[in-house]
Design a protein around this motif. Structure first.
Motif, PDB file in Angstrom:
ATOM      1  N   SER A   9       0.830  -1.208   0.000  1.00  0.00           N
ATOM      2  CA  SER A   9       0.000   0.000   0.000  1.00  0.00           C
ATOM      3  C   SER A   9       0.862   1.254   0.000  1.00  0.00           C
ATOM      4  CB  SER A   9      -0.924   0.039   1.224  1.00  0.00           C
ATOM      5  OG  SER A   9      -1.956  -0.894   1.113  1.00  0.00           O
ATOM      6  N   MET A  10       1.953   1.213   0.752  1.00  0.00           N
ATOM      7  CA  MET A  10       2.844   2.376   0.807  1.00  0.00           C
ATOM      8  C   MET A  10       3.519   2.600  -0.548  1.00  0.00           C
ATOM      9  SD  MET A  10       4.365   1.895   4.648  1.00  0.00           S
ATOM     10  CE  MET A  10       5.552   3.208   4.473  1.00  0.00           C
ATOM     11  N   ARG A  11       3.988   1.522  -1.195  1.00  0.00           N
ATOM     12  CA  ARG A  11       4.615   1.649  -2.519  1.00  0.00           C
ATOM     13  C   ARG A  11       3.601   2.119  -3.548  1.00  0.00           C
ATOM     14  NH1 ARG A  11       6.954  -3.454  -4.390  1.00  0.00           N
ATOM     15  NH2 ARG A  11       5.486  -4.439  -3.003  1.00  0.00           N
ATOM     16  N   LEU A  12       2.387   1.592  -3.431  1.00  0.00           N
ATOM     17  CA  LEU A  12       1.303   1.981  -4.331  1.00  0.00           C
ATOM     18  C   LEU A  12       1.015   3.468  -4.195  1.00  0.00           C
ATOM     19  CD1 LEU A  12      -0.425   0.229  -6.218  1.00  0.00           C
ATOM     20  CD2 LEU A  12      -2.106   0.100  -4.413  1.00  0.00           C
ATOM     21  N   ARG A  13       0.914   3.941  -2.965  1.00  0.00           N
ATOM     22  CA  ARG A  13       0.641   5.354  -2.715  1.00  0.00           C
ATOM     23  C   ARG A  13       1.734   6.230  -3.331  1.00  0.00           C
ATOM     24  NH1 ARG A  13      -2.437   8.686  -0.402  1.00  0.00           N
ATOM     25  NH2 ARG A  13      -3.671   7.228   0.795  1.00  0.00           N
ATOM     26  N   GLU A  14       2.992   5.846  -3.159  1.00  0.00           N
ATOM     27  CA  GLU A  14       4.098   6.622  -3.725  1.00  0.00           C
ATOM     28  C   GLU A  14       3.976   6.742  -5.243  1.00  0.00           C
ATOM     29  OE1 GLU A  14       7.817   4.920  -2.458  1.00  0.00           O
ATOM     30  OE2 GLU A  14       7.332   5.217  -0.342  1.00  0.00           O
ATOM     31  N   MET A  15       3.701   5.630  -5.910  1.00  0.00           N
ATOM     32  CA  MET A  15       3.589   5.645  -7.374  1.00  0.00           C
ATOM     33  C   MET A  15       2.382   6.461  -7.839  1.00  0.00           C
ATOM     34  SD  MET A  15       4.828   2.049  -8.923  1.00  0.00           S
ATOM     35  CE  MET A  15       4.863   2.843 -10.515  1.00  0.00           C
ATOM     36  N   ILE A  16       1.256   6.295  -7.145  1.00  0.00           N
ATOM     37  CA  ILE A  16       0.044   7.013  -7.532  1.00  0.00           C
ATOM     38  C   ILE A  16       0.204   8.509  -7.271  1.00  0.00           C
ATOM     39  CG2 ILE A  16      -2.413   7.350  -6.969  1.00  0.00           C
ATOM     40  CD1 ILE A  16      -2.582   4.266  -6.697  1.00  0.00           C
ATOM     41  N   GLU A  17       0.818   8.874  -6.149  1.00  0.00           N
ATOM     42  CA  GLU A  17       1.043  10.290  -5.866  1.00  0.00           C
ATOM     43  C   GLU A  17       1.965  10.922  -6.910  1.00  0.00           C
ATOM     44  OE1 GLU A  17       2.264  10.502  -1.774  1.00  0.00           O
ATOM     45  OE2 GLU A  17       0.189  10.486  -1.076  1.00  0.00           O
ATOM     46  N   LYS A  18       2.961  10.179  -7.380  1.00  0.00           N
ATOM     47  CA  LYS A  18       3.854  10.687  -8.425  1.00  0.00           C
ATOM     48  C   LYS A  18       3.046  10.949  -9.705  1.00  0.00           C
ATOM     49  CE  LYS A  18       7.904   9.587 -11.228  1.00  0.00           C
ATOM     50  NZ  LYS A  18       7.247   9.910 -12.495  1.00  0.00           N
ATOM     51  N   ALA A  19       2.175  10.019 -10.076  1.00  0.00           N
ATOM     52  CA  ALA A  19       1.344  10.194 -11.278  1.00  0.00           C
ATOM     53  C   ALA A  19       0.432  11.411 -11.131  1.00  0.00           C
ATOM     54  CB  ALA A  19       0.513   8.940 -11.537  1.00  0.00           C
ATOM     55  N   ILE A  20      -0.111  11.606  -9.936  1.00  0.00           N
ATOM     56  CA  ILE A  20      -1.003  12.744  -9.698  1.00  0.00           C
ATOM     57  C   ILE A  20      -0.220  14.057  -9.796  1.00  0.00           C
ATOM     58  CG2 ILE A  20      -2.395  13.914  -7.929  1.00  0.00           C
ATOM     59  CD1 ILE A  20      -3.256  11.028  -7.034  1.00  0.00           C
ATOM     60  N   GLU A  21       0.972  14.090  -9.204  1.00  0.00           N
ATOM     61  CA  GLU A  21       1.803  15.299  -9.260  1.00  0.00           C
ATOM     62  C   GLU A  21       2.202  15.632 -10.700  1.00  0.00           C
ATOM     63  OE1 GLU A  21       5.239  15.069  -6.708  1.00  0.00           O
ATOM     64  OE2 GLU A  21       4.003  14.526  -4.987  1.00  0.00           O
ATOM     65  N   ASP A  22       2.555  14.593 -11.465  1.00  0.00           N
ATOM     66  CA  ASP A  22       2.992  14.785 -12.852  1.00  0.00           C
ATOM     67  C   ASP A  22       1.822  14.994 -13.816  1.00  0.00           C
ATOM     68  OD1 ASP A  22       5.534  14.271 -11.895  1.00  0.00           O
ATOM     69  OD2 ASP A  22       5.650  12.249 -12.726  1.00  0.00           O
ATOM     70  N   HIS A  23       0.620  14.616 -13.384  1.00  0.00           N
ATOM     71  CA  HIS A  23      -0.580  14.636 -14.236  1.00  0.00           C
ATOM     72  C   HIS A  23      -0.415  13.711 -15.444  1.00  0.00           C
ATOM     73  CE1 HIS A  23      -2.362  17.841 -11.912  1.00  0.00           C
ATOM     74  NE2 HIS A  23      -1.203  18.469 -11.958  1.00  0.00           N
ATOM     75  N   LYS A  24       0.450  12.705 -15.293  1.00  0.00           N
ATOM     76  CA  LYS A  24       0.628  11.748 -16.380  1.00  0.00           C
ATOM     77  C   LYS A  24       1.131  10.419 -15.822  1.00  0.00           C
ATOM     78  CE  LYS A  24       5.201  13.555 -17.326  1.00  0.00           C
ATOM     79  NZ  LYS A  24       6.015  14.407 -18.176  1.00  0.00           N
ATOM     80  N   ILE A  25       0.897   9.370 -16.616  1.00  0.00           N
ATOM     81  CA  ILE A  25       1.327   8.030 -16.234  1.00  0.00           C
ATOM     82  C   ILE A  25       1.615   7.257 -17.514  1.00  0.00           C
ATOM     83  CG2 ILE A  25      -1.034   7.106 -16.150  1.00  0.00           C
ATOM     84  CD1 ILE A  25      -0.110   5.441 -13.697  1.00  0.00           C
ATOM     85  N   THR A  26       2.664   6.466 -17.488  1.00  0.00           N
ATOM     86  CA  THR A  26       2.955   5.624 -18.648  1.00  0.00           C
ATOM     87  C   THR A  26       2.249   4.288 -18.472  1.00  0.00           C
ATOM     88  OG1 THR A  26       4.930   4.609 -17.682  1.00  0.00           O
ATOM     89  CG2 THR A  26       5.252   6.671 -18.919  1.00  0.00           C
ATOM     90  N   ARG A  27       2.121   3.551 -19.572  1.00  0.00           N
ATOM     91  CA  ARG A  27       1.526   2.214 -19.501  1.00  0.00           C
ATOM     92  C   ARG A  27       2.350   1.330 -18.566  1.00  0.00           C
ATOM     93  NH1 ARG A  27      -3.126   0.082 -19.586  1.00  0.00           N
ATOM     94  NH2 ARG A  27      -3.639   1.418 -21.320  1.00  0.00           N
ATOM     95  N   GLU A  28       3.674   1.468 -18.615  1.00  0.00           N
ATOM     96  CA  GLU A  28       4.548   0.667 -17.752  1.00  0.00           C
ATOM     97  C   GLU A  28       4.299   0.974 -16.276  1.00  0.00           C
ATOM     98  OE1 GLU A  28       5.706   2.463 -20.403  1.00  0.00           O
ATOM     99  OE2 GLU A  28       6.106   0.794 -21.766  1.00  0.00           O
TER     100      GLU A  28
END
Length: 68
Positions: A9-28
């Protein structure tokens, strides 16, 4: 009863927060998020909430899929 947040959950939160901050996410990155959420064989409530939040932001186009 201890309300412990799982490591995934902690790793998931870190990745999701990064996507939210960047306003983008790659398929990978998206695939990695799904892998983290399912690696222990079940999705707990914290993980489900994070995934739902990310999915809603993708649907609302607040987070966009991009090519690397």
């Amino acid at each position: 009863m201890e309300n412990k947040v799982s490591d995934s959950s902690m790793r998931l939160r870190e990745m999701i927060e990064k996507a939210i901050e960047d306003h983008k996410i790659t398929r990978e990155e998206y695939d990695q998020i799904i892998h983290i959420a399912t690696e222990d064989g079940h999705i707990d409530r914290q993980e489900q909430a994070l995934l739902s939040e990310l999915q809603q932001m993708i649907e609302d186009r607040m987070v966009k899929f991009v090519m690397k």
